[in-house]
Design a protein around this motif. Structure first.
Motif, PDB file in Angstrom:
ATOM      1  N   ASP A 376      55.702   7.024   5.664  1.00  0.00           N
ATOM      2  CA  ASP A 376      54.731   7.632   5.195  1.00  0.00           C
ATOM      3  C   ASP A 376      54.715   9.207   5.106  1.00  0.00           C
ATOM      4  O   ASP A 376      55.475   9.871   6.062  1.00  0.00           O
ATOM      5  N   LYS A 377      54.240   9.988   4.041  1.00  0.00           N
ATOM      6  CA  LYS A 377      53.990  11.417   4.037  1.00  0.00           C
ATOM      7  C   LYS A 377      52.945  11.822   3.282  1.00  0.00           C
ATOM      8  O   LYS A 377      52.587  11.142   2.246  1.00  0.00           O
ATOM      9  N   ASP A 378      52.303  12.988   4.027  1.00  0.00           N
ATOM     10  CA  ASP A 378      51.143  13.619   3.111  1.00  0.00           C
ATOM     11  C   ASP A 378      51.303  15.196   3.348  1.00  0.00           C
ATOM     12  O   ASP A 378      52.143  15.787   4.172  1.00  0.00           O
ATOM     13  N   GLU A 379      50.883  15.938   2.232  1.00  0.00           N
ATOM     14  CA  GLU A 379      51.089  17.224   2.449  1.00  0.00           C
ATOM     15  C   GLU A 379      49.930  17.860   1.440  1.00  0.00           C
ATOM     16  O   GLU A 379      49.160  17.321   0.683  1.00  0.00           O
ATOM     17  N   ILE A 380      49.499  19.073   2.070  1.00  0.00           N
ATOM     18  CA  ILE A 380      48.702  19.801   1.575  1.00  0.00           C
ATOM     19  C   ILE A 380      49.021  21.342   1.116  1.00  0.00           C
ATOM     20  O   ILE A 380      49.926  21.913   1.549  1.00  0.00           O
ATOM     21  N   HIS A 381      48.477  21.770  -0.062  1.00  0.00           N
ATOM     22  CA  HIS A 381      48.799  23.157  -0.560  1.00  0.00           C
ATOM     23  C   HIS A 381      47.743  23.612  -1.149  1.00  0.00           C
ATOM     24  O   HIS A 381      47.316  23.186  -2.236  1.00  0.00           O
ATOM     25  N   TYR A 382      46.818  24.563  -0.672  1.00  0.00           N
ATOM     26  CA  TYR A 382      45.825  25.196  -1.042  1.00  0.00           C
ATOM     27  C   TYR A 382      45.728  26.903  -0.683  1.00  0.00           C
ATOM     28  O   TYR A 382      46.254  27.264  -0.155  1.00  0.00           O
ATOM     29  N   VAL A 383      44.865  27.156  -1.606  1.00  0.00           N
ATOM     30  CA  VAL A 383      44.583  28.691  -1.495  1.00  0.00           C
ATOM     31  C   VAL A 383      42.875  28.915  -1.284  1.00  0.00           C
ATOM     32  O   VAL A 383      42.124  28.419  -1.656  1.00  0.00           O
ATOM     33  N   GLU A 384      43.092  30.166  -0.277  1.00  0.00           N
ATOM     34  CA  GLU A 384      41.566  30.157  -0.084  1.00  0.00           C
ATOM     35  C   GLU A 384      41.256  31.952  -0.597  1.00  0.00           C
ATOM     36  O   GLU A 384      42.154  32.864  -0.425  1.00  0.00           O
ATOM     37  N   PHE A 385      40.253  32.098  -1.238  1.00  0.00           N
ATOM     38  CA  PHE A 385      39.978  33.483  -2.118  1.00  0.00           C
ATOM     39  C   PHE A 385      38.539  33.669  -2.231  1.00  0.00           C
ATOM     40  O   PHE A 385      37.725  32.802  -2.520  1.00  0.00           O
ATOM     41  N   SER A 386      38.238  34.879  -1.843  1.00  0.00           N
ATOM     42  CA  SER A 386      36.870  35.131  -1.503  1.00  0.00           C
ATOM     43  C   SER A 386      36.235  35.617  -3.084  1.00  0.00           C
ATOM     44  O   SER A 386      35.013  35.752  -3.140  1.00  0.00           O
ATOM     45  N   GLY A 387      37.154  35.987  -3.960  1.00  0.00           N
ATOM     46  CA  GLY A 387      36.412  36.358  -5.065  1.00  0.00           C
ATOM     47  C   GLY A 387      35.949  35.328  -6.012  1.00  0.00           C
ATOM     48  O   GLY A 387      35.797  34.218  -5.829  1.00  0.00           O
ATOM     49  N   THR A 388      35.026  35.864  -7.359  1.00  0.00           N
ATOM     50  CA  THR A 388      34.395  34.912  -8.076  1.00  0.00           C
ATOM     51  C   THR A 388      35.236  34.543  -9.465  1.00  0.00           C
ATOM     52  O   THR A 388      34.767  33.757 -10.099  1.00  0.00           O
ATOM     53  N   GLY A 389      36.028  35.475  -9.680  1.00  0.00           N
ATOM     54  CA  GLY A 389      36.808  35.446 -11.081  1.00  0.00           C
ATOM     55  C   GLY A 389      37.970  34.632 -11.083  1.00  0.00           C
ATOM     56  O   GLY A 389      38.465  34.096  -9.868  1.00  0.00           O
ATOM     57  N   ASP A 390      38.847  34.598 -12.110  1.00  0.00           N
ATOM     58  CA  ASP A 390      40.023  33.836 -12.023  1.00  0.00           C
ATOM     59  C   ASP A 390      40.987  34.549 -11.268  1.00  0.00           C
ATOM     60  O   ASP A 390      41.252  35.802 -11.310  1.00  0.00           O
ATOM     61  N   LEU A 391      41.834  33.811 -10.651  1.00  0.00           N
ATOM     62  CA  LEU A 391      42.870  34.357  -9.760  1.00  0.00           C
ATOM     63  C   LEU A 391      44.273  34.121 -10.444  1.00  0.00           C
ATOM     64  O   LEU A 391      44.599  33.028 -10.947  1.00  0.00           O
TER      65      LEU A 391
END
Length: 455
Positions: A376-391
């Motif tokens: 079994d395998k699981d992974e995460i990949h995410y971004v934290e961004f405080s802005g309100t516009g497109d990154l």
């Protein structure tokens, strides 16, 4: 494909909107072809839609009488052949009942009942006598054919129900006895199950089935490996419980699992067998009754709880400002500012190996052995961004000053997906639970497929 949907709907609508006149005309066409059954069926449809229309009733009365006259005449011409006469009469009666709500059929009611009763009595008597003869000569298939026909014509005729039951039960009982004498106990059970569902009060069959189950009962003890420890031992204990539960849910009447309270003794005896010694303390009355041991062991556990990697990245945020164009109209203009965001990645992995082996108790011979692997395998990949516009991802040298090396990638869609991405990852402890469930199902399925039976 889109064009087919309305066409199909229109076809259904047209089929449902056919009126009384359509069916009346259809009936007339059938009359011209002397298709009387089809014609009265069409007239019935017309009358159902317009019950008060006289011409529909007149057409039904005319053609309905013609049909009944034809059917009852055919019945009279069959006189002398009881078998043919009976079924001719039943067909005529079927159509009379069909037409009765739509026309006057009183002239035919009861007119031939006495003749039919005499014919039926002679016919059933002959069939019944033949069935009794074939039962005596043990030609049960031929007897069943006659008895089924008698039952369809008169379910209460003499002892037809009990004779039919006997003709179906007796050959199966004889076949089951032969299998029983050959120690084919599971085959006895499989053969008797359908007939017992049909005739649950057949006590003779029920007792034979019970004896087959008792004689063919296979007693199985589930053991581990006394030499394993750590995660493998902990997981093996949980796996054994799951395997036991799944095997029991299968409700195999021939498979009996030994009481869990004796598993430690089972393990002691197995260890003694492996070491070539005798362990009298481990031998109990229940152990002596065991036919085999099922060894269920997790031989390898590899769990890797990954580290949450955190990185601060440089990128761009898009925002809009309102300006005026050359015509003085207000328009929105895209602008970009330099920002930072945090990127997170993590990966958890786990793999497990299970050994499944059946060991014959009396000889310590390994009957079969299988290995199973689960990964079994699981992974995460995410971004934290405080802005309100497109990154947007990219890079820059100075946040407040431009530099020739500054660049911005056109990847706002993928970056926004990372902003909204799942931040939860399956833990290795959860993977372990899933592995226990998956491996237990494989083990139980493998055992159940063996259809263990003592012969």
């Amino acid at each position: 494909m889109k064009k087919l949907v309305p066409l199909f709907a229109i076809a259904l609508l047209l089929g449902g909107c056919r009126g009384a006149q359509y069916y009346y005309k259809t009936g007339n066409k059938y009359v011209k072809s002397h298709m009387l059954k089809e014609s009265v069926t069409a007239y019935k449809q017309a009358i159902d839609r317009k019950p008060g229309r006289v011409k529909y009733r007149m057409a039904m009365d005319q053609q309905g009488n013609a049909l009944l006259e034809e059917l009852y005449t055919s019945y009279r011409f069959a006189d002398g052949n009881d078998s043919l006469s009976i079924y001719k009469f039943l067909e005529a009666e079927k159509w009379r009942y069909y037409l009765k709500p739509y026309m006057n059929t009183s002239r035919y009611e009861g007119f031939y009942d006495r003749d039919y009763a005499d014919q039926l009595d002679r016919f059933l008597s002959q069939k019944y006598t033949r069935a009794e003869k074939w039962i005596r000569t043990r030609e049960f298939d031929r007897a069943q054919t006659n008895l089924e026909e008698i039952k369809s014509l008169d379910p209460d005729y003499k002892e037809v129900q009990s004779l039919l039951e006997f003709s179906q039960v007796e050959p199966i009982y004889v076949q089951a006895l032969d299998l029983f004498e050959g120690n084919k106990f599971r085959e006895v059970h499989d053969l008797l199950q359908p007939i017992l569902k049909k005739y649950p009060n057949q006590e003779v069959l029920r007792k034979l089935e019970e004896q087959a189950i008792e004689r063919g009962k296979y007693r199985l003890g589930i053991i581990s490996d006394p030499n394993i420890d750590g995660s493998e031992a902990t997981m093996t204990t949980a796996l054994q419980s799951a395997v036991i539960s799944l095997i029991q849910k299968n409700n195999d009447p021939f498979l009996e699992l030994l009481d869990r309270t004796n598993f430690e003794m089972l393990q002691q005896e197995q260890e003694a067998i492996i070491n070539g010694t005798t362990n009298e303390a481990a031998i109990t009355q229940e152990l002596l009754a065991a036919d085999a041991y099922l060894k269920v062991v997790i031989t390898h556990v590899d769990e890797n709880e990954g580290k949450l990697n955190k990185n601060t990245r440089r990128g761009w945020e898009r925002y809009y400002v309102t300006t005026k164009n050359n015509e003085g109209e207000e328009v929105k203009k895209a602008m970009y500012k330099k920002v930072t965001y945090r990127e997170f990645t993590k990966q958890n992995e786990a793999s497990y190996d299970m050994q499944l082996a059946m060991v014959e108790r009396s000889t310590s011979r390994i009957l079969w052995s299988e290995s199973f692997h689960h990964k079994d395998k699981d992974e995460i990949h995410y971004v934290e961004f405080s802005g309100t516009g497109d990154l947007f991802s990219g890079n820059w040298r100075y946040q407040n000053n431009e530099h020739p090396s500054d660049h911005r990638r056109n990847d706002s869609r993928s970056m926004n997906r990372l902003v909204k991405a799942n931040k939860r990852i399956q833990s290795t402890s959860s993977m372990r639970k899933d592995a226990i469930s998956a491996l237990a199902q494989k083990a139980a399925a493998h055992v159940n497929q063996q259809k263990l039976t003592k012969e």
